[in-house]
Write an enzyme that holds these catalytic residues in place. Structure first.
Site, PDB file in Angstrom:
ATOM      1  N   CYS A 117       1.648 -31.860   3.091  1.00  9.00           N
ATOM      2  CA  CYS A 117       2.359 -31.441   4.312  1.00  9.00           C
ATOM      3  C   CYS A 117       3.771 -30.962   3.982  1.00  9.00           C
ATOM      4  CB  CYS A 117       2.419 -32.587   5.314  1.00  9.00           C
ATOM      5  SG  CYS A 117       0.869 -32.946   6.155  1.00  9.00           S
ATOM      6  N   CYS A 202      -7.880 -31.990   6.955  1.00  5.59           N
ATOM      7  CA  CYS A 202      -7.250 -33.218   7.452  1.00  5.59           C
ATOM      8  C   CYS A 202      -7.465 -33.439   8.942  1.00  5.59           C
ATOM      9  CB  CYS A 202      -5.749 -33.192   7.136  1.00  5.59           C
ATOM     10  SG  CYS A 202      -5.394 -33.094   5.372  1.00  5.59           S
ATOM     11  N   CYS A 225       2.940 -35.034  10.427  1.00 10.03           N
ATOM     12  CA  CYS A 225       3.042 -34.227   9.216  1.00 10.03           C
ATOM     13  C   CYS A 225       4.469 -34.217   8.674  1.00 10.03           C
ATOM     14  CB  CYS A 225       2.588 -32.795   9.486  1.00 10.03           C
ATOM     15  SG  CYS A 225       3.517 -31.964  10.780  1.00 10.03           S
TER      16      CYS A 225
END
Length: 234
Positions: A117, A202, A225
């Site tokens: 991320c 994800c 994130c």
């Protein structure tokens, strides 16, 4: 003359009572092209885009294209561009997926999702925001405990600019009522039990009774994130 940060402090209490339209109108009129809507093209984001379009043709939208988005998300971006006559600004990581795999190992998202991320979302966002004075998000207080203190106008100390959250006090039902009442295009994955949509690797559909964000980073102690995690001084 007050700095932008001082203006935010002065207006925060007043802005608490502003509705979606008033928050966006204030931001667009005060900041013009120095403000942009950040869209991951979830339900909240298409509401923001539709409302901004109702206020006038001159507004900016950008998205963090991680290169791992769902085909349905890419298709929705194209649909939104045609519907509203806008060009969505697409921001990418400095690393291609192949370069990331070579440098950090295959499937980084499965071993170190925070690092993935950081590379594909947080760093590209930081670079994008460095050229803006304000950004608009679809964050709602009821989405996660980490978002419970969200204000409609706040100074984003993490990135050093104004952050507008016009939907902070909305709930999911209000979002969907708006979408249906205004015939706003939305991601069809929402109809397949994906209340929160991120990258393909994800994101999974949620099961009955699960938290709406349970499908994000399933199996990890992670619900954000990193884009909306406040700086300690923020």
């Amino acid at each position: 003359m007050l700095s932008l940060q001082q203006q935010v402090t002065e207006l925060q209490a007043q802005a608490k009572g502003w509705d979606l339209t008033k928050v966006l109108r204030w931001g667009l009129s005060e900041l013009g092209p120095s403000l942009a809507i950040a869209a991951s093209f979830g339900a909240e984001d298409v509401v923001l885009i539709d409302q901004a379009a109702k206020l006038g043709p001159d507004f900016r939208v950008f998205t963090l294209d991680t290169d791992f988005l769902f085909p349905e998300t890419y298709a929705l971006i194209d649909t939104i561009e045609k519907r509203y006559g806008i060009a969505v600004e697409r921001t990418h990581s400095e690393l291609t997926p192949a370069q990331q795999a070579a440098q950090y190992g295959e499937a980084l998202w499965a071993s170190q999702p925070d690092q993935c991320c950081q590379l594909r979302k947080v760093e590209p966002l930081k670079k994008k925001l460095s050229g803006l004075k304000a950004w608009v998000t679809g964050v709602r207080r009821d989405q996660a405990p980490t978002r419970a203190g969200t204000r409609k106008l706040e100074w984003d100390a993490k990135f050093g600019l104004l952050k507008l959250n016009p939907l902070a006090d909305w709930n999911g039902q209000q979002v969907w009522d708006y979408i249906r009442a205004n015939d706003v295009p939305y991601n069809p994955l929402h109809d397949r039990n994906y209340p929160s949509i991120g990258c393909t690797y994800c994101t999974r559909p949620v099961q009955p009774g699960e938290d709406p964000r349970a499908g994000r980073w399933s199996g990890f102690n992670k619900i954000e994130c990193g884009l909306h995690v406040k700086d300690q001084n923020g």
